[in-house]
Write a protein that holds these residues in place. Structure first.
Motif, PDB file in Angstrom:
ATOM      1  N   PHE A  70      -8.336 121.638  52.466  1.00  0.00           N
ATOM      2  CA  PHE A  70      -9.238 121.067  53.460  1.00  0.00           C
ATOM      3  C   PHE A  70     -10.046 119.920  52.847  1.00  0.00           C
ATOM      4  CE2 PHE A  70      -8.405 124.853  55.939  1.00  0.00           C
ATOM      5  CZ  PHE A  70      -8.529 124.400  57.250  1.00  0.00           C
ATOM      6  N   LYS A  71     -10.231 118.887  53.672  1.00  0.00           N
ATOM      7  CA  LYS A  71     -11.063 117.751  53.304  1.00  0.00           C
ATOM      8  C   LYS A  71     -12.122 117.539  54.385  1.00  0.00           C
ATOM      9  CE  LYS A  71      -7.232 115.385  50.975  1.00  0.00           C
ATOM     10  NZ  LYS A  71      -6.406 114.153  50.943  1.00  0.00           N
ATOM     11  N   GLN A  72     -13.340 117.204  53.982  1.00  0.00           N
ATOM     12  CA  GLN A  72     -14.406 117.010  54.960  1.00  0.00           C
ATOM     13  C   GLN A  72     -14.212 115.698  55.706  1.00  0.00           C
ATOM     14  OE1 GLN A  72     -18.363 117.447  53.415  1.00  0.00           O
ATOM     15  NE2 GLN A  72     -19.342 117.215  55.423  1.00  0.00           N
ATOM     16  N   LEU A  73     -14.471 115.749  57.020  1.00  0.00           N
ATOM     17  CA  LEU A  73     -14.376 114.569  57.874  1.00  0.00           C
ATOM     18  C   LEU A  73     -15.756 113.943  58.052  1.00  0.00           C
ATOM     19  CD1 LEU A  73     -11.933 115.738  60.699  1.00  0.00           C
ATOM     20  CD2 LEU A  73     -11.511 113.932  59.021  1.00  0.00           C
ATOM     21  N   TRP A  74     -15.774 112.600  58.125  1.00  0.00           N
ATOM     22  CA  TRP A  74     -17.021 111.872  58.300  1.00  0.00           C
ATOM     23  C   TRP A  74     -16.902 110.944  59.506  1.00  0.00           C
ATOM     24  CZ3 TRP A  74     -20.695 113.663  55.108  1.00  0.00           C
ATOM     25  CH2 TRP A  74     -20.288 114.262  53.916  1.00  0.00           C
ATOM     26  N   ASP A  75     -18.020 110.657  60.108  1.00  0.00           N
ATOM     27  CA  ASP A  75     -18.043 109.726  61.240  1.00  0.00           C
ATOM     28  C   ASP A  75     -17.568 108.346  60.790  1.00  0.00           C
ATOM     29  OD1 ASP A  75     -18.680 108.987  63.954  1.00  0.00           O
ATOM     30  OD2 ASP A  75     -20.431 107.940  63.175  1.00  0.00           O
ATOM     31  N   GLY A  76     -16.616 107.768  61.527  1.00  0.00           N
ATOM     32  CA  GLY A  76     -16.078 106.459  61.175  1.00  0.00           C
ATOM     33  C   GLY A  76     -14.850 106.505  60.304  1.00  0.00           C
ATOM     34  N   ALA A  77     -14.352 107.708  59.950  1.00  0.00           N
ATOM     35  CA  ALA A  77     -13.170 107.816  59.097  1.00  0.00           C
ATOM     36  C   ALA A  77     -11.910 107.393  59.868  1.00  0.00           C
ATOM     37  CB  ALA A  77     -13.020 109.255  58.589  1.00  0.00           C
ATOM     38  N   LYS A  79     -10.119 104.584  59.820  1.00  0.00           N
ATOM     39  CA  LYS A  79     -10.253 103.247  60.409  1.00  0.00           C
ATOM     40  C   LYS A  79     -11.076 103.303  61.704  1.00  0.00           C
ATOM     41  CE  LYS A  79      -5.928 101.557  58.429  1.00  0.00           C
ATOM     42  NZ  LYS A  79      -4.608 100.928  58.699  1.00  0.00           N
ATOM     43  N   ARG A  80     -12.167 104.042  61.629  1.00  0.00           N
ATOM     44  CA  ARG A  80     -13.137 104.165  62.729  1.00  0.00           C
ATOM     45  C   ARG A  80     -12.560 104.837  63.971  1.00  0.00           C
ATOM     46  NH1 ARG A  80     -17.717 101.637  61.502  1.00  0.00           N
ATOM     47  NH2 ARG A  80     -17.694 100.025  59.881  1.00  0.00           N
ATOM     48  N   ARG A  81     -11.471 105.569  63.788  1.00  0.00           N
ATOM     49  CA  ARG A  81     -10.926 106.318  64.924  1.00  0.00           C
ATOM     50  C   ARG A  81     -11.612 107.673  65.079  1.00  0.00           C
ATOM     51  NH1 ARG A  81      -6.148 108.110  64.860  1.00  0.00           N
ATOM     52  NH2 ARG A  81      -5.712 107.964  62.611  1.00  0.00           N
ATOM     53  N   VAL A  82     -12.325 108.118  64.022  1.00  0.00           N
ATOM     54  CA  VAL A  82     -13.010 109.412  64.051  1.00  0.00           C
ATOM     55  C   VAL A  82     -14.473 109.203  64.422  1.00  0.00           C
ATOM     56  CG1 VAL A  82     -13.741 111.396  62.679  1.00  0.00           C
ATOM     57  CG2 VAL A  82     -11.460 110.413  62.346  1.00  0.00           C
ATOM     58  N   SER A  83     -14.952 110.004  65.372  1.00  0.00           N
ATOM     59  CA  SER A  83     -16.374 109.986  65.731  1.00  0.00           C
ATOM     60  C   SER A  83     -16.904 111.417  65.707  1.00  0.00           C
ATOM     61  CB  SER A  83     -16.589 109.370  67.118  1.00  0.00           C
ATOM     62  OG  SER A  83     -15.972 110.162  68.111  1.00  0.00           O
ATOM     63  N   ILE A  84     -18.074 111.599  65.102  1.00  0.00           N
ATOM     64  CA  ILE A  84     -18.729 112.903  65.046  1.00  0.00           C
ATOM     65  C   ILE A  84     -20.149 112.739  65.576  1.00  0.00           C
ATOM     66  CG2 ILE A  84     -19.523 114.787  63.573  1.00  0.00           C
ATOM     67  CD1 ILE A  84     -17.266 114.135  61.637  1.00  0.00           C
ATOM     68  N   GLY A  97     -14.289 113.682  67.807  1.00  0.00           N
ATOM     69  CA  GLY A  97     -13.325 112.952  68.620  1.00  0.00           C
ATOM     70  C   GLY A  97     -12.472 112.033  67.772  1.00  0.00           C
ATOM     71  N   ILE A  98     -11.190 111.932  68.110  1.00  0.00           N
ATOM     72  CA  ILE A  98     -10.276 111.019  67.423  1.00  0.00           C
ATOM     73  C   ILE A  98      -9.480 110.274  68.488  1.00  0.00           C
ATOM     74  CG2 ILE A  98      -8.377 110.777  65.781  1.00  0.00           C
ATOM     75  CD1 ILE A  98      -9.268 113.256  64.400  1.00  0.00           C
ATOM     76  N   THR A  99      -9.462 108.946  68.396  1.00  0.00           N
ATOM     77  CA  THR A  99      -8.774 108.107  69.377  1.00  0.00           C
ATOM     78  C   THR A  99      -7.477 107.563  68.779  1.00  0.00           C
ATOM     79  OG1 THR A  99      -9.985 106.137  68.644  1.00  0.00           O
ATOM     80  CG2 THR A  99     -10.981 107.446  70.401  1.00  0.00           C
ATOM     81  N   ARG A 100      -6.631 107.018  69.664  1.00  0.00           N
ATOM     82  CA  ARG A 100      -5.369 106.376  69.277  1.00  0.00           C
ATOM     83  C   ARG A 100      -4.586 107.262  68.308  1.00  0.00           C
ATOM     84  NH1 ARG A 100      -9.178 102.627  68.267  1.00  0.00           N
ATOM     85  NH2 ARG A 100      -8.583 102.452  66.047  1.00  0.00           N
ATOM     86  N   LEU A 101      -4.288 108.453  68.764  1.00  0.00           N
ATOM     87  CA  LEU A 101      -3.666 109.460  67.895  1.00  0.00           C
ATOM     88  C   LEU A 101      -2.313 109.001  67.350  1.00  0.00           C
ATOM     89  CD1 LEU A 101      -4.444 112.744  69.872  1.00  0.00           C
ATOM     90  CD2 LEU A 101      -5.457 112.003  67.698  1.00  0.00           C
ATOM     91  N   THR A 102      -2.051 109.390  66.103  1.00  0.00           N
ATOM     92  CA  THR A 102      -0.756 109.183  65.465  1.00  0.00           C
ATOM     93  C   THR A 102      -0.188 110.545  65.067  1.00  0.00           C
ATOM     94  OG1 THR A 102      -1.668 109.004  63.230  1.00  0.00           O
ATOM     95  CG2 THR A 102      -1.590 106.982  64.545  1.00  0.00           C
ATOM     96  N   LEU A 103       1.056 110.562  64.670  1.00  0.00           N
ATOM     97  CA  LEU A 103       1.688 111.819  64.247  1.00  0.00           C
ATOM     98  C   LEU A 103       0.963 112.417  63.044  1.00  0.00           C
ATOM     99  CD1 LEU A 103       5.467 110.845  64.598  1.00  0.00           C
ATOM    100  CD2 LEU A 103       4.059 112.143  66.204  1.00  0.00           C
TER     101      LEU A 103
END
Length: 394
Positions: A70-77, A79-84, A97-103
């Motif tokens: 496991f790795k911790q997620l941060w806001d803006g990770a 390429k700014r697709r991750v929002s917390i 939230g994660i936008t523009r999902l990839t495989l």
């Protein structure tokens, strides 16, 4: 010991024990839920925790089949697709939230919460200081759908039919059926099991414009869709042609349009031979806009400055349309005008009657002191005198 000192000691002891008595371990009110998504989509995971003190919330991620990394997620990770977004109050609430999902976004996402004072001590075992809730996100390749390009309705005559088409060319799982949607609502009688589907608009008008989607359903995958925009110049079909108000009242003028995309609305007022734009800066004019609808509210009408022709303008990338409304402002005495008119007619009629009576011929008027019987003539008296003389002669 002095009684007051004993009481003070008991109070201090109670205050020290209160946090221990009211303390509450962290617990989940709402946990994230597993989902299956398509590439290009967006997902959101919710985490709601309770405890005293309010627990801290963190988000972690592990790739599929690698639950030990496991790795911790941060806001803006990513390429700014991750929002917390996290808020702390009586509860702790966080949304990932994660936008523009990839495989590569497939994996296990974990919400961790803790109100243990030693939760961030590296010497402590995280398994004992943090509670965890997991959700698995599976991202599948989006099926390929060939769809009609956008269509612009010209309004030319004669009106020509329009046909929208979609064709499912590639899918990793068998599709079940397809149907058509307009502006988020399913169009009736459009469901079919064919990969190639179409929707025909026989006599397209401005109100037929909008955002159309062909939607394909699958047994083992989320729905897939393609969007076709049907655009048209705005057409205003609902507005007040005129409005009559009394001074001091409020007036409400409105316009409603059809056509896609939704227009930009403006209002103006005719001053002489030209129009002057209206905005919300005057303190008496207020403009409200909601997609294909707009209102102009005028407060405390002035009989001298507010009566005029008002125009609403609807403008989009396809074209523009305008309609006018005539605003009339009456005096507060206006309700009395019918009564005053009737009163004036009565006065004039009475004056005419009086003048007529005074102008009548005096000979036509019979005096009250004259006898009603006819007067005797001199010829009658002469006959009487003659008869008397004849009797005396005999």
């Amino acid at each position: 010991m002095h009684p007051n000192a004993v009481m003070l000691a008991l109070v201090l002891l109670g205050n020290l024990m209160l946090p221990l008595i009211s303390a509450q371990n962290a617990g989940f009110v709402k946990s994230p839920m597993s989902e299956t998504k398509l590439t290009g989509d967006t997902f959101e995971l919710y985490c709601d925790v309770v405890g005293n003190p309010t627990p801290e919330i963190q988000w972690w991620y592990a790739e599929i089949n690698r639950a030990d990394s496991f790795k911790q997620l941060w806001d803006g990770a990513r390429k700014r697709r991750v929002s917390i977004n996290t808020a702390y109050g009586a509860n702790g609430v966080s949304v990932l939230g994660i936008t523009r999902l990839t495989l590569e976004d497939s994996g296990t996402y974990e919400c961790r919460a803790s109100n243990d004072p030693k939760r961030n001590d590296l010497r402590q075992n995280p398994a004992t200081t943090w509670i965890r809730a997991q959700a698995t996100i599976s991202v599948l390749q989006k099926p390929k759908i060939n769809a009609t390009d956008q269509i612009v309705l010209t309004g030319e005559s004669p009106v020509k039919p329009v046909t929208l088409q979609c064709n499912l060319t590639t899918a990793h799982t068998p599709h079940r059926e397809s149907f058509w949607v307009k502006n988020g609502l399913e169009i009736s009688n459009t469901r079919t099991e064919l990969k190639h589907t179409s929707h025909r608009i026989v006599k397209p008008r401005a109100d037929d414009s909008g955002e159309y989607m062909c939607v394909y359903t699958f047994d083992m995958a989320p729905n897939a869709n393609a969007t076709i925009e049907v655009k048209a110049k705005p057409a205003i079909h609902g507005h007040k042609r005129s409005e009559n108000k009394n001074e001091g009242e409020n007036a409400m003028l409105y316009c409603k349009s059809v056509g896609y995309p939704h227009p930009t609305w403006t209002w103006c007022k005719m001053d002489g031979t030209s129009y002057t734009d209206i905005d919300n800066s005057t303190g008496r004019f207020f403009i409200t806009i909601r997609d294909n609808y707009t209102e102009l509210n005028i407060l405390n009408l002035d009989i001298l400055t507010d009566p005029a022709v008002y125009q609403c303008n609807a403008t989009s990338v396809i074209g523009n349309t305008a309609e006018t409304t005539i605003l009339r402002v009456r005096s507060n005495l206006a309700p009395l005008w019918p009564f005053l008119g009737v009163l004036a007619e009565i006065i004039i009629l009475v004056v005419i009657i009086v003048v007529y009576e005074r102008r009548k011929n005096p000979d036509d008027i019979i005096e009250d002191d004259e006898p009603a019987v006819p007067m005797k003539t001199n010829s009658t008296n002469n006959h009487k005198d003659k008869n008397i003389r004849q009797r005396n002669a005999k």
